[in-house]
Structures are given as structure tokens and as C-alpha cells.
Scaffold this motif. Structure first.
Motif, mmCIF file in Angstrom:
data_model
loop_
_atom_site.group_PDB
_atom_site.id
_atom_site.type_symbol
_atom_site.label_atom_id
_atom_site.label_comp_id
_atom_site.label_asym_id
_atom_site.label_seq_id
_atom_site.Cartn_x
_atom_site.Cartn_y
_atom_site.Cartn_z
ATOM 1 N N LEU A 170 0.836 -1.206 0.000
ATOM 2 C CA LEU A 170 0.000 0.000 0.000
ATOM 3 C C LEU A 170 0.871 1.255 0.000
ATOM 4 O O LEU A 170 0.504 2.267 -0.589
ATOM 5 C CB LEU A 170 -0.932 0.007 1.207
ATOM 6 N N ARG A 171 2.025 1.187 0.636
ATOM 7 C CA ARG A 171 2.961 2.320 0.639
ATOM 8 C C ARG A 171 3.361 2.684 -0.786
ATOM 9 O O ARG A 171 3.355 3.856 -1.166
ATOM 10 C CB ARG A 171 4.189 1.954 1.473
ATOM 11 N N GLN A 181 -0.181 7.412 2.659
ATOM 12 C CA GLN A 181 -0.677 6.073 2.960
ATOM 13 C C GLN A 181 -1.941 6.147 3.827
ATOM 14 O O GLN A 181 -2.854 5.352 3.671
ATOM 15 C CB GLN A 181 0.416 5.259 3.654
ATOM 16 N N GLN A 182 -2.007 7.155 4.713
ATOM 17 C CA GLN A 182 -3.195 7.333 5.556
ATOM 18 C C GLN A 182 -4.413 7.674 4.683
ATOM 19 O O GLN A 182 -5.512 7.160 4.908
ATOM 20 C CB GLN A 182 -2.969 8.437 6.602
ATOM 21 N N SER A 185 -5.570 4.560 2.957
ATOM 22 C CA SER A 185 -6.313 3.696 3.890
ATOM 23 C C SER A 185 -7.740 4.205 4.079
ATOM 24 O O SER A 185 -8.691 3.420 4.096
ATOM 25 C CB SER A 185 -5.599 3.612 5.237
ATOM 26 N N ARG A 186 -7.889 5.513 4.216
ATOM 27 C CA ARG A 186 -9.227 6.109 4.374
ATOM 28 C C ARG A 186 -10.074 5.866 3.119
ATOM 29 O O ARG A 186 -11.239 5.481 3.208
ATOM 30 C CB ARG A 186 -9.103 7.601 4.660
ATOM 31 N N ARG A 188 -9.747 3.456 0.950
ATOM 32 C CA ARG A 188 -10.071 2.018 0.894
ATOM 33 C C ARG A 188 -11.223 1.680 1.835
ATOM 34 O O ARG A 188 -12.107 0.905 1.501
ATOM 35 C CB ARG A 188 -8.835 1.188 1.219
ATOM 36 N N ARG A 189 -11.217 2.281 3.042
ATOM 37 C CA ARG A 189 -12.319 2.048 3.988
ATOM 38 C C ARG A 189 -13.640 2.578 3.428
ATOM 39 O O ARG A 189 -14.674 1.920 3.524
ATOM 40 C CB ARG A 189 -12.022 2.700 5.346
#
Length: 194
Positions: A170-171, A181-182, A185-186, A188-189
């Protein structure tokens, strides 16, 4: 099957390669199996090799002034990879190459490739054609993301490069898409909850 067969089959998509020439080609190749995150070329180093990807994904990355690095491109199976300007002109590379997942490569050293060019008159135009196509493909893929929101870039990445999305960190994906990356992640959620 020989470890060199994929490369020979790939070249033969573009033209017939006589058996004697295939033997010359395989004598110049080296086979390498590498783990994830193996650095093949560092920025500032002269690129001495061209790689044919048998299995895995390579990433081309460029350093930022702050010490971080950005993923510029991903390359996968049946593609040639090098830092072209550095390889051709034997000057320090501005980018680097790293494995983005475990990889199996065929390696063409610079000196060996130029010896082959002298022996096989059709090889340099063939390799030039292939590298030009690869460059155009990379530009076309990157242009798809221009002007898009981070979420739209990620969705296009999943749509157009799903095989890479499943194999790299993911990085590296976040770096490639130009987001943190944060944020990835958000995104993707949010997509998972829709």
C-alpha cells in the motif's frame, strides 16, 4: 522449460529469431530471483543492466529533496525495464529500480547487449521499438490519473492495474498515486463501506 524461454517468446512476438541467434541471446542473459524491496539501481548510480521481468513487479522510483521517494511507474511480467537515459549514455541515473514484490528477472548487462547489437543487426532496432512502446504505455497509464481526485485515481488504478494492486505494498501504491498512505487507507475504507 529454460528460464530464458519467456524472453525469447516475447521477442518472437515482434519477429522471428533464428535458433542460432536464440543461443547467442541466452548466453548473454543471467537469471536472478530476488525478494521484495531489492534495489537494482540506486539514483546516482550508472545503470549497467536491462531487465526482462519473468515474474513479479518492479517499481521505478525517484527521490524527493526531503529524503522520501516517489514511485513513478510499475512494470510487470513480459516487460523490459531499465533507467533508459542512464543505460544508453552511461550517466548517473536520476531514478532507481526496486522490486515491489518477489521477482524473477533475466538480466542483460550493458556490455553484453552492445556485443549482441554488433552480432545481430536487427536486435537494436527491435529493443528500441520495444522500449519506445513501453515508454508510451507508461505515459498513457500515468496520464489517466491527471486531474483526478485521490479516490478517483485509486479507483482507476484498481480498474487498469488490478494485478499490480494485488501484489505491491500500500505504501508503494500511495506513492504512485501521489497520496499519503493514511489517505489511501481512508479511501479504501470508504470504498469498502459503499
Amino acid at each position: 522449460m529454460s528460464p530464458y524461454t519467456p524472453f525469447l517468446q516475447y521477442l518472437q512476438l515482434f519477429r522471428d529469431i533464428p535458433l542460432a541467434d536464440q543461443e547467442l541471446l541466452t548466453q548473454s542473459l543471467r537469471h536472478r530471483s530476488l525478494p521484495e524491496n531489492e534495489v537494482l539501481v540506486r539514483p546516482g548510480q550508472v545503470c549497467q543492466e536491462m531487465y526482462f521481468i519473468v515474474r513479479g513487479v518492479l517499481r521505478i522510483m525517484a527521490p524527493h529533496e526531503n529524503g522520501s521517494e516517489a514511485t513513478c511507474f510499475f512494470l510487470k511480467e513480459n516487460q523490459l525495464c531499465t533507467i533508459l537515459a542512464s543505460f544508453l549514455h552511461q550517466v548517473p541515473a536520476t531514478e532507481g529500480i526496486q522490486t515491489a514484490c518477489p521477482a524473477e528477472l533475466l538480466v542483460l548487462p550493458h556490455a553484453g547487449l552492445y556485443q549482441l547489437y554488433a552480432q545481430l543487426s536487427y536486435l537494436q532496432p527491435l529493443i528500441d521499438l520495444i522500449t519506445q512502446r513501453t515508454l508510451l504505455d507508461k505515459i498513457q497509464v500515468r496520464n489517466q490519473y491527471l486531474g483526478e481526485s485521490a479516490a478517483a485515481r485509486y479507483q482507476k488504478f484498481l480498474l487498469h492495474q488490478p494485478d499490480i494492486a494485488l501484489r505491491v505494498s500500500l505504501r508503494d501504491v500511495a506513492s504512485y498515486l501521489g497520496i499519503t498512505q493514511q489517505s489511501l487507507s481512508r479511501i479504501r475504507r470508504q470504498l469498502a463501506s459503499e
